[in-house]
Every structure is written in structure tokens, then in C-alpha cells.
Design an enzyme around this catalytic site. Sequence first.
Site, mmCIF file in Angstrom:
data_model
loop_
_atom_site.group_PDB
_atom_site.id
_atom_site.type_symbol
_atom_site.label_atom_id
_atom_site.label_comp_id
_atom_site.label_asym_id
_atom_site.label_seq_id
_atom_site.Cartn_x
_atom_site.Cartn_y
_atom_site.Cartn_z
ATOM 1 C CE LYS A 173 10.121 -6.824 -0.226
ATOM 2 N NZ LYS A 173 9.319 -6.022 0.724
ATOM 3 C CG ASN B 269 4.699 -1.064 3.808
ATOM 4 O OD1 ASN B 269 4.608 -2.203 3.338
ATOM 5 N ND2 ASN B 269 5.300 -0.825 4.964
ATOM 6 C CB SER B 270 -0.350 -3.098 2.251
ATOM 7 O OG SER B 270 -0.717 -4.473 2.214
ATOM 8 C CG MET B 271 5.727 -2.548 0.301
ATOM 9 S SD MET B 271 5.253 -1.254 -0.847
ATOM 10 C CE MET B 271 6.361 -1.614 -2.199
ATOM 11 N N GLY B 272 3.344 -6.401 0.225
ATOM 12 C CA GLY B 272 3.010 -7.791 -0.106
ATOM 13 C C GLY B 272 4.168 -8.601 -0.666
ATOM 14 C CB CYS C 91 5.855 -10.163 6.163
ATOM 15 S SG CYS C 91 4.940 -9.298 4.869
ATOM 16 C CB SER D 116 5.756 -1.971 9.671
ATOM 17 O OG SER D 116 5.427 -3.196 9.076
ATOM 18 N N GLY E 133 8.116 4.967 10.750
ATOM 19 C CA GLY E 133 8.422 6.377 10.983
ATOM 20 C C GLY E 133 8.158 6.810 12.413
ATOM 21 N N GLY F 183 14.359 2.576 7.815
ATOM 22 C CA GLY F 183 13.408 2.215 6.775
ATOM 23 C C GLY F 183 12.758 3.429 6.149
HETATM 24 C C1 DHB Z 1 6.599 -6.655 3.599
HETATM 25 C C2 DHB Z 1 6.411 -5.911 4.730
HETATM 26 C C3 DHB Z 1 7.050 -6.273 5.876
HETATM 27 O O1 DHB Z 1 6.919 -5.557 7.016
HETATM 28 C C4 DHB Z 1 7.878 -7.385 5.879
HETATM 29 O O2 DHB Z 1 8.495 -7.742 7.003
HETATM 30 C C5 DHB Z 1 8.064 -8.129 4.751
HETATM 31 C C6 DHB Z 1 7.411 -7.755 3.604
HETATM 32 C C7 DHB Z 1 5.914 -6.318 2.368
HETATM 33 O O3 DHB Z 1 4.758 -5.905 2.439
HETATM 34 O O4 DHB Z 1 6.508 -6.524 1.294
#
Ligand code: DHB
Length: 309
Positions: free
Chosen positions: A43, A67-70, A128, A192, A219, A269
Site C-alpha cells: 500500500k 474509491n476515495s480511500m485517501g 493519487c 485510477s 475496472g 486492482g
Molecule cells: C489512493 C488512491 C490512489 O489511486 C493512489 O494512487 C494512492 C492512494 C487512496 O485513495 O488511498
Amino acid sequence: SLASHIGDYQFDNLLLNAAGVRCSTTDELNKTLDSMAGGCVTKSATPEERAGNESPRMKPLPLGSINSMGLPNHGIDYYLKFAEENQGKNGKQVILSIAGLSIDQNIEMLKKVQESSFSGLTELNLSCPNVKGKSQVGYDFDAVRDVLTSTFKFFKKPLGLKLPPYFDFNQFNGIAEVLNDFPITYINVINSIGNGLVVDPETESVVIKPKGGFGGLGGDYVKPTALANVRALRQRLNPEISIIGTGGIKSGMDVFEHVLCGANLVQIGTAFGYEGTPIFERISKELKEIMDKKGYKTLDDFRGKLKTI
Ligand code: DHB
């Protein structure tokens, strides 16, 4: 054989996980190293541990995901320790992904990597899309040049770059011109497609919470864009720079297409998120069947050989 290599690094199988998916903990990373995958990617790390964005922050969709994990992650020290201890385990590579929120954070982490005993590939993530208030460095070619200039003053280990998708020939030309000035070992395309928006007409609402619903697409939605980036950059980069193809892979045929466009390795992914480690065995089998039917014995037999009409 599904073997491939990037620089001097041998992979018995060209399939890897994509950064971000099932690779946040040592338990998840070990599961991938114990699977049929050719290695694992960690990660993307920041200098300190981060909780990431508010939930819900990932939504599975019929044709992919948003997604928007951050950047939730355990911090560079955690992943660097795992990488030092597991590089070469089962004959597999550990790729260490880092994603600082500034040039200074990237340099700080790359210095730790340089000073460590880690001897594998490091993937600098310049793409990101999900950290609030931060734009994707990969779209600012002067900023890419600056970070690479600072990095190669001290960084002597093999470096890869994770890049965002490009959409215009001026962008393909512009990023290639920068990258060809540096001793980069590989690039990985694509991250993404940033800041898509998925709408649920039933609830008349967005489907993820952070950033008002905007998030990175993965996807099926992204496969043609991924193939275009692999192909266009293979046509423009120095031959010494390898390419990892990422985007829209859920079958052996998808891998076959990425390799035809020029991919040396591929990463999975969204579909890996849905299926877990058995996906590596399934897709390996599917790809071998395609190669057998076509009479191809190695990936070199068809890599980059996409025909035009
Ligand atoms: C995250 C998403 C990404 O596409 C990336 O390259 C790094 C982090 C994320 O949202 O965690």
C-alpha cells in the site's frame, strides 16, 4: 511460461496486485506472496500512519469500482520493514510503493529506502487522486521533472513511477520527454481515472462520502484508457524503461491485450479486490490457454506486437 523481468528483477509470473488493494497489512501481503502472483506491491506509504478518508469510501459497481480511500496506511517504516524482511521470499519480489503528499515527503521516504537494506524495486506514486486539496503530480510535468531531479541526486536503487492516465497526445509526448531524461527502471500505467462521479438514481445520491462523491474509477471502465497509455508510452519511452500495465484486468484475455500493447508485467486492482488471491491462479490458467491456442511459448513472442490496420 509466464515469466518476465523488469531491469534485473526476475518474476516467475507477470501478475501482481495493484497498489492499494489487499496490501495494507503484513497478513494481506504475505497471502499474496504465498499465492501464484509473481510478487506483491505494498500500500502506498506516507511518512506517518494515516486513517484515510471517511466511509463509505469504496463502492463496487457492475462494471468496476469507485474509491476515495485517501491513503489509509501504516506509514513508511511498517512497509519498509516488511520489504526488507520479505524481498526474495518464495523467489518473489516485493515492490515498495510510496506516495508522499509533497516533494519533501517523497524525498524523506526515498532517503530512508536508500539507507535501508531493501534491494527491490521502489514505486514512486505520482498519481493519487484522493487526497483532499492535493492535485495529481503526474499531470504537472514541471513538478515531475523537479521530483525526479531531486530524487536521482541521491537515490541509487531501481525506481519505478506510478502515473495517472493521460488522454491527449500532447500529454503522452510531454510526459515521455521528461521521463526519457532520467534513469527510471519502469513506469506503471494507469492509476485510477481520477475524480469520476457515480450517481445512484434510486436514492438520487452519490455513492461514496469523501469529496462530495468524486473518486477514482477502476475496472472495466478504465481498460481502453489503460491500454492506450501502455501502448502510447511504449512507443515513446527509451527501451531501457519497462512498463507495468494496470487497469481493467479481470481475465487472461485482458492480460494478453496489455502485453500486446507492450506491458512487461501487469497489476490487478479492482478484480483482485473482489476475488482475492485465487484470481492469480485463474488468470494464469486463462492466459496459458490463450497462448497455447495461439502457439506462443513466452510473453516475448507477442509483447508489443499489436497490429494496426
Ligand atoms: C489512493 C488512491 C490512489 O489511486 C493512489 O494512487 C494512492 C492512494 C487512496 O485513495 O488511498
